[in-house]
Design an enzyme around this catalytic site. Structure first.
Site, PDB file in Angstrom:
ATOM      1  N   TRP A   1      -2.980  -6.829   7.306  1.00 39.07           N
ATOM      2  CA  TRP A   1      -1.510  -6.732   7.401  1.00 39.07           C
ATOM      3  C   TRP A   1      -1.134  -5.505   8.235  1.00 39.07           C
ATOM      4  CZ3 TRP A   1       2.077  -5.372   2.657  1.00 39.07           C
ATOM      5  CH2 TRP A   1       3.417  -5.554   3.007  1.00 39.07           C
TER       6      TRP A   1
ATOM      7  N   TYR B   1       1.800 -11.816   9.352  1.00 37.74           N
ATOM      8  CA  TYR B   1       1.497 -10.418   9.678  1.00 37.74           C
ATOM      9  C   TYR B   1       1.750 -10.172  11.166  1.00 37.74           C
ATOM     10  CZ  TYR B   1      -0.852 -10.228   5.099  1.00 37.74           C
ATOM     11  OH  TYR B   1      -1.152 -10.277   3.763  1.00 37.74           O
TER      12      TYR B   1
ATOM     13  N   GLN C   1      -5.218 -14.910  -4.708  1.00 33.37           N
ATOM     14  CA  GLN C   1      -4.910 -13.559  -4.223  1.00 33.37           C
ATOM     15  C   GLN C   1      -3.685 -13.027  -4.961  1.00 33.37           C
ATOM     16  OE1 GLN C   1      -3.961 -11.295  -0.017  1.00 33.37           O
ATOM     17  NE2 GLN C   1      -5.522 -12.894   0.028  1.00 33.37           N
TER      18      GLN C   1
ATOM     19  N   LEU D   1      -5.283  -0.167  -3.159  1.00 38.10           N
ATOM     20  CA  LEU D   1      -5.106   1.297  -3.183  1.00 38.10           C
ATOM     21  C   LEU D   1      -3.644   1.652  -3.461  1.00 38.10           C
ATOM     22  CD1 LEU D   1      -7.328   2.180  -0.088  1.00 38.10           C
ATOM     23  CD2 LEU D   1      -7.859   2.623  -2.508  1.00 38.10           C
TER      24      LEU D   1
ATOM     25  N   ARG E   1       6.526   0.949   3.118  1.00 40.38           N
ATOM     26  CA  ARG E   1       6.617   1.706   1.865  1.00 40.38           C
ATOM     27  C   ARG E   1       7.977   2.363   1.641  1.00 40.38           C
ATOM     28  NH1 ARG E   1       0.857   4.476   3.057  1.00 40.38           N
ATOM     29  NH2 ARG E   1       1.788   4.495   5.109  1.00 40.38           N
TER      30      ARG E   1
ATOM     31  N   GLY F   1      -6.440  -2.369   3.186  1.00 43.13           N
ATOM     32  CA  GLY F   1      -6.105  -2.268   4.603  1.00 43.13           C
ATOM     33  C   GLY F   1      -6.534  -0.898   5.100  1.00 43.13           C
ATOM     34  N   ALA F   2      -6.740  -0.760   6.405  1.00 46.09           N
ATOM     35  CA  ALA F   2      -7.103   0.541   6.974  1.00 46.09           C
ATOM     36  C   ALA F   2      -6.392   0.713   8.306  1.00 46.09           C
ATOM     37  CB  ALA F   2      -8.616   0.635   7.152  1.00 46.09           C
TER      38      ALA F   2
HETATM   39  N1  LIG Z   1      -0.979 -11.977  -0.418  1.00 47.72           N
HETATM   40  C1  LIG Z   1      -0.035 -11.095  -0.348  1.00 47.72           C
HETATM   41  O1  LIG Z   1       1.121 -11.342  -0.695  1.00 47.72           O
HETATM   42  C2  LIG Z   1      -0.369  -9.718   0.171  1.00 47.72           C
HETATM   43  C3  LIG Z   1       0.560  -8.665   0.021  1.00 47.72           C
HETATM   44  C4  LIG Z   1       0.189  -7.400   0.476  1.00 47.72           C
HETATM   45  C5  LIG Z   1      -1.039  -7.204   1.091  1.00 47.72           C
HETATM   46  N2  LIG Z   1      -1.905  -8.258   1.256  1.00 47.72           N
HETATM   47  C6  LIG Z   1      -3.238  -8.059   1.882  1.00 47.72           C
HETATM   48  O2  LIG Z   1      -3.895  -6.973   1.243  1.00 47.72           O
HETATM   49  C7  LIG Z   1      -4.280  -5.986   2.203  1.00 47.72           C
HETATM   50  C8  LIG Z   1      -4.251  -4.612   1.545  1.00 47.72           C
HETATM   51  O3  LIG Z   1      -2.998  -4.333   0.934  1.00 47.72           O
HETATM   52  P1  LIG Z   1      -1.983  -3.226   1.485  1.00 47.72           P
HETATM   53  O4  LIG Z   1      -2.207  -3.023   2.919  1.00 47.72           O
HETATM   54  O5  LIG Z   1      -0.632  -3.615   1.008  1.00 47.72           O
HETATM   55  O6  LIG Z   1      -2.350  -1.915   0.650  1.00 47.72           O
HETATM   56  P2  LIG Z   1      -3.633  -1.003   0.389  1.00 47.72           P
HETATM   57  O7  LIG Z   1      -4.849  -1.646   0.895  1.00 47.72           O
HETATM   58  O8  LIG Z   1      -3.545  -0.625  -1.032  1.00 47.72           O
HETATM   59  O9  LIG Z   1      -3.291   0.309   1.247  1.00 47.72           O
HETATM   60  C9  LIG Z   1      -3.532   0.351   2.609  1.00 47.72           C
HETATM   61  C10 LIG Z   1      -3.030   1.671   3.193  1.00 47.72           C
HETATM   62  O10 LIG Z   1      -3.567   2.787   2.492  1.00 47.72           O
HETATM   63  C11 LIG Z   1      -3.933   3.817   3.407  1.00 47.72           C
HETATM   64  N3  LIG Z   1      -5.403   3.948   3.303  1.00 47.72           N
HETATM   65  C12 LIG Z   1      -6.334   2.946   3.272  1.00 47.72           C
HETATM   66  N4  LIG Z   1      -7.575   3.435   3.111  1.00 47.72           N
HETATM   67  C13 LIG Z   1      -7.438   4.768   3.018  1.00 47.72           C
HETATM   68  C14 LIG Z   1      -8.358   5.821   2.829  1.00 47.72           C
HETATM   69  N5  LIG Z   1      -9.657   5.596   2.665  1.00 47.72           N
HETATM   70  N6  LIG Z   1      -7.868   7.097   2.786  1.00 47.72           N
HETATM   71  C15 LIG Z   1      -6.557   7.356   2.919  1.00 47.72           C
HETATM   72  N7  LIG Z   1      -5.634   6.389   3.100  1.00 47.72           N
HETATM   73  C16 LIG Z   1      -6.062   5.109   3.157  1.00 47.72           C
HETATM   74  C17 LIG Z   1      -3.476   3.366   4.785  1.00 47.72           C
HETATM   75  O11 LIG Z   1      -2.108   3.746   5.024  1.00 47.72           O
HETATM   76  P3  LIG Z   1      -1.631   5.195   5.517  1.00 47.72           P
HETATM   77  O12 LIG Z   1      -2.766   5.805   6.300  1.00 47.72           O
HETATM   78  O13 LIG Z   1      -0.437   4.939   6.343  1.00 47.72           O
HETATM   79  O14 LIG Z   1      -1.310   5.939   4.250  1.00 47.72           O
HETATM   80  C18 LIG Z   1      -3.482   1.862   4.637  1.00 47.72           C
HETATM   81  O15 LIG Z   1      -2.602   1.244   5.536  1.00 47.72           O
HETATM   82  C19 LIG Z   1      -3.311  -6.193   3.361  1.00 47.72           C
HETATM   83  O16 LIG Z   1      -3.799  -5.691   4.589  1.00 47.72           O
HETATM   84  C20 LIG Z   1      -3.191  -7.699   3.372  1.00 47.72           C
HETATM   85  O17 LIG Z   1      -4.297  -8.271   4.037  1.00 47.72           O
HETATM   86  C21 LIG Z   1      -1.591  -9.503   0.790  1.00 47.72           C
END
Ligand SMILES: NC(=O)c1ccc[n+]([C@@H]2O[C@H](COP(=O)([O-])OP(=O)(O)OC[C@H]3O[C@@H](n4cnc5c(N)ncnc54)[C@H](OP(=O)(O)O)[C@@H]3O)[C@@H](O)[C@H]2O)c1
Length: 315
Positions: free
Chosen positions: A21, A56, A171, A202, A223, A275-276
Site C-alpha cells: 500500500w 493502492y 486478511q 506495526l 495517518r 509495509g516498508a
Molecule cells: N486489507 C486491508 O483493508 C488493508 C488495510 C491496510 C493495509 N493493508 C495491507 O497491509 C500492509 C501493511 O499495513 P500498513 O501499511 O497499514 O501498516 P504497517 O505495516 O503497520 O506500518 C507500515 C509503516 O510503518 C513504518 N515502518 C515499517 N517498518 C518499519 C521499521 N522497521 N522501522 C520503522 N518504521 C517502520 C513505515 O512508515 P513511516 O516510515 O512513514 O513511519 C511504514 O510505511 C499494507 O501495505 C497493505 O498491503 C491491507
C-alpha cells in the site's frame, strides 16, 4: 528465510510478507526507483509474499510491482496477492478488474485474489462475485481466493457459494494494540485452516519506537486522522512500546521486530505483511522471523498490550 505453508494450499511462502500500500499517495512511496529498491531488498532477503491491491495508488502499486518482477525476472519465485475493491463486485466488473490487474502486473496468473471489502453500497449478492472468482480459479487465471475485512457471518455465506474450491485466507486489521480480530475472526480462521493475514501489523509505525509522545509529527499521510496517533491514545500505546524496547534489549532486537514476532508466535498460520518505505525498514522487518520470543516474554507483552485501549470516539 523461515518458511511457512500457505494453509491448506500447501504452497511454501516466506514467514513474513511485504505490504505494498506504501506505493500510493496515501503513504507517499511514489518514486519508481525508491519503490523498486524496497521490493528488490525484500526479495534478496527471501520475502516471497507480496500484498498489493487495485486501489493502492489507483493501480500504481500493481504497476510498479509488475515492472520490478519483469526487470528482475522473478515471477516464478514469488506469490502475488492482490485485491478487488468492494465497488467492483458485479459479475462483469470482477472479470474486468482481474483482467486489468493481470495487465498491470504483467502476469498470466494471480496467485491470490482477495475481495478487499464487502460490497457495502452496491447490493451485489455474495454468490455473484464468489462464483466469478471460482470460475477464474477453474480457468487458471487466479490460483486461490481470499477475503479481506469480512465479518464471520459473511465469510460463511461466501464460502457456501463455492462448489469446488474454498477460500485460502482472511486478511484483517490486527496488531498488538488492535486485537478485536481475536474475538471471532481469528478463531474461525484457525478452526477452518485459513491463513490469517494481519494488516497494519506495526499499527502503521506506532509500534516501531521511532514515534514518541514528545515528537509525534503532524502526519501528512494516511495517518493524519488515525486514532492510534491521537495523543490521548498514543500515550497509552507508548507504554507498550517501552516494554517492546525493554524485551528487545534481551534479544538484540528492535521494537518492530518484537511486535512482529509476537504476532507470529501468537497463532499457527498467521502471515504479517508490514509495509516498508525504504530498504532499512524491510531489513529490520525481515529480522523479526527465524527465532521466537520465550513464552514468558510473549506473555508479558500480551498482558501489557491488553491494557491499551484505542478509543475511536475521542471526547
Ligand atoms: N486489507 C486491508 O483493508 C488493508 C488495510 C491496510 C493495509 N493493508 C495491507 O497491509 C500492509 C501493511 O499495513 P500498513 O501499511 O497499514 O501498516 P504497517 O505495516 O503497520 O506500518 C507500515 C509503516 O510503518 C513504518 N515502518 C515499517 N517498518 C518499519 C521499521 N522497521 N522501522 C520503522 N518504521 C517502520 C513505515 O512508515 P513511516 O516510515 O512513514 O513511519 C511504514 O510505511 C499494507 O501495505 C497493505 O498491503 C491491507
Amino acid at each position: 528465510m523461515e518458511l511457512m505453508e500457505f494453509g491448506w494450499t500447501g504452497e511454501k511462502i516466506s514467514r513474513i510478507g511485504l505490504g505494498l500500500w506504501q506505493i500510493s499517495d496515501a503513504w507517499g512511496l511514489t518514486d519508481y526507483n525508491a519503490a523498486k529498491k524496497v521490493i528488490e531488498t525484500a526479495y534478496e532477503l527471501g520475502v516471497t509474499f507480496y500484498d498489493t491491491a487495485i486501489v493502492y495508488g489507483d493501480g500504481l502499486s500493481e504497476e510498479y510491482l509488475g515492472r520490478v518482477i519483469k526487470e528482475l525476472g522473478i515471477r516464478d519465485n514469488i506469490f502475488i496477492a492482490s485485491k478487488i475493491p468492494g465497488e467492483y463486485l458485479a459479475r462483469d466488473d470482477v472479470y474486468r478488474a482481474v483482467e486489468l490487474s493481470r495487465r498491470r502486473l504483467g502476469v498470466d496468473v494471480i496467485d491470490l485474489m482477495q475481495v478487499h471489502w464487502p460490497p457495502l453500497w452496491h447490493n451485489i449478492p455474495t454468490c455473484e462475485y464468489m462464483k466469478v472468482l471460482e470460475n477464474l480459479v477453474h480457468h487458471g487465471i487466479v490460483r486461490y481466493i481470499g477475503l479481506s475485512d469480512f465479518p464471520v457471518e459473511l465469510i460463511d455465506s461466501a464460502r457456501a457459494c463455492l462448489g469446488y474450491t474454498d477460500i485460502a485466507s482472511i486478511q484483517i486489521r490486527y496488531n498488538l494494540v488492535e486485537r478485536d480480530a481475536e474475538k471471532e475472526i481469528i478463531p474461525y480462521a484457525v478452526a477452518n485452516d485459513l491463513v490469517i493475514i494481519p494488516w497494519s501489523p506495526l499499527a502503521k509505525g506506532a509500534l516501531t519506537g521511532k514515534y514518541t509522545p514528545d515528537n509525534l509529527p503532524e502526519f501528512e499521510d494516511v495517518r493524519r486522522k488515525e486514532p492510534i496517533f491521537h495523543p490521548s491514545n498514543f500515550r497509552e500505546v507508548y507504554k507498550l512500546v517501552k516494554v517492546l524496547e525493554e524485551v528487545g534489549e534481551k534479544y538484540g532486537k528492535k521494537p518492530a521486530q518484537i511486535a512482529l514476532n509476537w504476532i507470529i508466535a501468537a497463532y499457527p498460520n498467521i502471515l504479517p505483511i508490514p509495509g516498508a518505505k525504504n530498504p532499512d525498514q524491510i531489513k529490520v522487518n525481515v529480522g523479526s522471523v527465524g527465532w521466537r520470543l520465550s513464552y514468558e516474554d510473549w506473555f508479558k507483552i500480551d498482558q501489557v498490550s491488553r491494557e491499551v485501549i484505542i478509543r475511536r470516539v475521542i471526547l
